[in-house]
Write a protein that holds these residues in place. Structure first.
Motif, PDB file in Angstrom:
ATOM      1  N   PRO A 162       0.817  -1.207   0.000  1.00  0.00           N
ATOM      2  CA  PRO A 162       0.000   0.000   0.000  1.00  0.00           C
ATOM      3  C   PRO A 162       0.853   1.259   0.000  1.00  0.00           C
ATOM      4  O   PRO A 162       0.476   2.271  -0.597  1.00  0.00           O
ATOM      5  CB  PRO A 162      -0.807  -0.103   1.296  1.00  0.00           C
ATOM      6  N   LEU A 163       1.995   1.196   0.671  1.00  0.00           N
ATOM      7  CA  LEU A 163       2.828   2.389   0.774  1.00  0.00           C
ATOM      8  C   LEU A 163       4.297   1.980   0.753  1.00  0.00           C
ATOM      9  O   LEU A 163       4.740   1.178   1.565  1.00  0.00           O
ATOM     10  CB  LEU A 163       2.515   3.118   2.095  1.00  0.00           C
ATOM     11  N   VAL A 164       5.033   2.542  -0.200  1.00  0.00           N
ATOM     12  CA  VAL A 164       6.484   2.312  -0.267  1.00  0.00           C
ATOM     13  C   VAL A 164       7.142   3.617   0.136  1.00  0.00           C
ATOM     14  O   VAL A 164       6.871   4.660  -0.453  1.00  0.00           O
ATOM     15  CB  VAL A 164       6.909   1.916  -1.705  1.00  0.00           C
ATOM     16  N   GLU A 165       7.962   3.557   1.164  1.00  0.00           N
ATOM     17  CA  GLU A 165       8.562   4.800   1.674  1.00  0.00           C
ATOM     18  C   GLU A 165      10.065   4.852   1.476  1.00  0.00           C
ATOM     19  O   GLU A 165      10.721   5.766   1.969  1.00  0.00           O
ATOM     20  CB  GLU A 165       8.246   4.956   3.169  1.00  0.00           C
ATOM     21  N   ASN A 166      10.619   3.838   0.760  1.00  0.00           N
ATOM     22  CA  ASN A 166      12.082   3.829   0.626  1.00  0.00           C
ATOM     23  C   ASN A 166      12.529   3.815  -0.831  1.00  0.00           C
ATOM     24  O   ASN A 166      13.630   3.378  -1.137  1.00  0.00           O
ATOM     25  CB  ASN A 166      12.692   2.633   1.381  1.00  0.00           C
ATOM     26  N   TYR A 167      11.685   4.311  -1.734  1.00  0.00           N
ATOM     27  CA  TYR A 167      12.111   4.441  -3.128  1.00  0.00           C
ATOM     28  C   TYR A 167      12.730   5.825  -3.261  1.00  0.00           C
ATOM     29  O   TYR A 167      12.054   6.833  -3.018  1.00  0.00           O
ATOM     30  CB  TYR A 167      10.916   4.259  -4.072  1.00  0.00           C
TER      31      TYR A 167
ATOM     32  N   HIS B   7       6.592   8.911  -0.752  1.00  0.00           N
ATOM     33  CA  HIS B   7       5.326   8.213  -0.479  1.00  0.00           C
ATOM     34  C   HIS B   7       4.791   7.694  -1.800  1.00  0.00           C
ATOM     35  O   HIS B   7       4.417   8.479  -2.676  1.00  0.00           O
ATOM     36  CB  HIS B   7       4.303   9.134   0.171  1.00  0.00           C
ATOM     37  N   LEU B   8       4.760   6.372  -1.920  1.00  0.00           N
ATOM     38  CA  LEU B   8       4.450   5.778  -3.204  1.00  0.00           C
ATOM     39  C   LEU B   8       3.538   4.582  -2.974  1.00  0.00           C
ATOM     40  O   LEU B   8       3.837   3.724  -2.147  1.00  0.00           O
ATOM     41  CB  LEU B   8       5.797   5.311  -3.762  1.00  0.00           C
TER      42      LEU B   8
ATOM     43  N   PHE C 257       2.705   2.982  -8.696  1.00  0.00           N
ATOM     44  CA  PHE C 257       4.035   2.836  -9.285  1.00  0.00           C
ATOM     45  C   PHE C 257       3.963   1.906 -10.496  1.00  0.00           C
ATOM     46  O   PHE C 257       4.474   2.215 -11.572  1.00  0.00           O
ATOM     47  CB  PHE C 257       5.018   2.285  -8.244  1.00  0.00           C
ATOM     48  N   ALA C 258       3.300   0.756 -10.308  1.00  0.00           N
ATOM     49  CA  ALA C 258       3.213  -0.240 -11.382  1.00  0.00           C
ATOM     50  C   ALA C 258       2.482   0.339 -12.596  1.00  0.00           C
ATOM     51  O   ALA C 258       2.919   0.172 -13.743  1.00  0.00           O
ATOM     52  CB  ALA C 258       2.502  -1.488 -10.864  1.00  0.00           C
TER      53      ALA C 258
ATOM     54  N   ARG D 157      16.604  -7.821  -2.007  1.00  0.00           N
ATOM     55  CA  ARG D 157      15.459  -7.808  -2.935  1.00  0.00           C
ATOM     56  C   ARG D 157      14.562  -6.636  -2.563  1.00  0.00           C
ATOM     57  O   ARG D 157      13.822  -6.696  -1.584  1.00  0.00           O
ATOM     58  CB  ARG D 157      14.685  -9.130  -2.868  1.00  0.00           C
ATOM     59  N   GLN D 158      14.681  -5.592  -3.326  1.00  0.00           N
ATOM     60  CA  GLN D 158      13.923  -4.370  -3.095  1.00  0.00           C
ATOM     61  C   GLN D 158      13.455  -3.864  -4.444  1.00  0.00           C
ATOM     62  O   GLN D 158      13.971  -4.260  -5.495  1.00  0.00           O
ATOM     63  CB  GLN D 158      14.842  -3.315  -2.466  1.00  0.00           C
ATOM     64  N   LEU D 159      12.515  -2.917  -4.417  1.00  0.00           N
ATOM     65  CA  LEU D 159      12.065  -2.287  -5.661  1.00  0.00           C
ATOM     66  C   LEU D 159      13.260  -1.659  -6.392  1.00  0.00           C
ATOM     67  O   LEU D 159      13.404  -1.785  -7.615  1.00  0.00           O
ATOM     68  CB  LEU D 159      11.026  -1.219  -5.293  1.00  0.00           C
TER      69      LEU D 159
END
Ligand code: NAP
Length: 303
Positions: free
Chosen positions: A43-48, A53-54, A59-60, A281-283
């Motif tokens: 729901p929320l990616v905070e480390n890209y 806040h993504l 993103f996809a 393994r990260q975005l």
């Protein structure tokens, strides 16, 4: 005949398509389900980097649009096998036909690991879920458990705590595996409780639905009971893509063996993303692989 055929439409595969298309190569992505891969469940990616806040879904969608705008094709087909032709090109058979390509990028990703408990498979969709984002709303106001101590479990627990009455995290070790920032958020939520040293021993089923769990307690012969309506499994992942192991060697865990240059033992075959054996393994590492694999495939074609 495509220049580059990419198997898998997650962040690695879509990034590879973006780079291949921008390099002027005719390329297509084969995707059997939803483009975006595992990130659509976040729901929320905070480390890209650069985008604090993504949403994984956004993103996809944006990455897919970007790749298509650059000329990449997206084919909703399940790649079943690939063979090397006498001239060194590849024939990929799918559930809808076959495609030829001069180079292949395997970006097949990973799938959810299950607990392997009796009755588990039958309860998927009737109390057991692998996706808090997709299924959390079905458990609004109810009690649920999340199994796992990694970033996915922590994110799931946070997301579910906004909807559910009580969220119990079941962590098999005595500590979390995920990021400290997420751990701190979890520990500060009043309706999330954490039980360390717990594994699920048994699933309680009634009228085809999950009703609760029996838990093993580490270092104790005692069991605990936990009535819950929902169980979210976040116990890690297993690599996908075994059917292509004749093209790219795999390690003992099933991940493709390839270095940072994404090359394999088969000329013209490259691997990218979570299906590649690696430490992180990260975005960010998935998209980095996509760019590297596309650049390597482009150079290989031009040589
Ligand atoms: P993970 O990091 O492999 O964590 C899996 C968790 O499940 C661990 O706590 C593990 O325990 C536990 N586990 C495994 N098998 C189990 C079993 N049979 N019963 C009970 N517990 C079990 O998996 P993940 O959380 O899905 O993350 C996968 C990768 O994606 C990681 O690299 C992660 O950093 C990344 N990710 C990143 C983000 C983000 O950055 N925002 C979000 C999601 C995922 P042990 O610790 O004892 O092995």
């Amino acid at each position: 005949m495509y220049d580059i055929l990419i198997i898998g439409g997650g962040p690695a595969g879509l990034t590879a398509a973006l780079y291949a298309a921008r390099a002027g190569k005719r390329c297509a992505v084969l995707e059997r389900a939803v483009p975006g891969g595992q990130i659509v469940n976040s729901p929320l990616v905070e480390n890209y980097p650069g985008l604090p806040h993504l949403s994984g879904m956004d993103f996809a969608a944006r990455l897919q649009e970007q790749a298509e705008q650059q000329g990449a094709e997206l084919l909703y087909e399940d790649a079943l096998r690939a063979e090397v032709r006498a001239d060194g090109s590849f024939l990929v058979s799918t559930d809808a036909g076959s495609h030829s390509a001069r180079a292949l990028i395997l970006a097949t990703g990973v799938a959810h690991r299950s607990l392997g408990l009796p009755g588990e498979e039958a309860l998927i969709g009737s109390g057991i879920s692998y996706c808090a984002l997709c299924d959390g709303a079905f458990f609004a106001g109810r009690d649920v458990a999340v199994v796992g101590g990694g970033n996915t479990a922590l994110q799931d627990a946070l997301f579910l705590s906004n909807l559910c009455n009580q969220v119990t995290m079941l962590v098999r070790r005595d500590r979390f595996r995920g990021q400290q920032a997420l751990v701190e958020q979890v520990l500060s939520r009043p309706n999330i409780s954490v039980r360390f040293g717990r594994t699920v021993a048994e699933l309680w089923e009634q009228n085809g639905a999950l009703r609760g769990l029996t838990l093993n307690v580490a270092g104790s012969p005692e069991h605990e009971s936990l009535p819950v309506d929902g169980l979210f499994l976040a116990v890690g992942q297993v690599p996908v893509g075994e059917v292509f192991s004749m093209l790219a060697e795999t390690d003992e865990a099933g991940y493709f063996r390839a270095g940072e240059d994404c090359t394999t033992r088969t000329p013209g075959v490259f691997v990218a993303g979570d299906c590649r054996g690696k430490a992180v393994r990260q975005l960010t590492t998935a998209v980095a692989d996509g760019a590297t694999a596309a650049a390597a495939a482009t150079q290989w074609l031009e040589r």
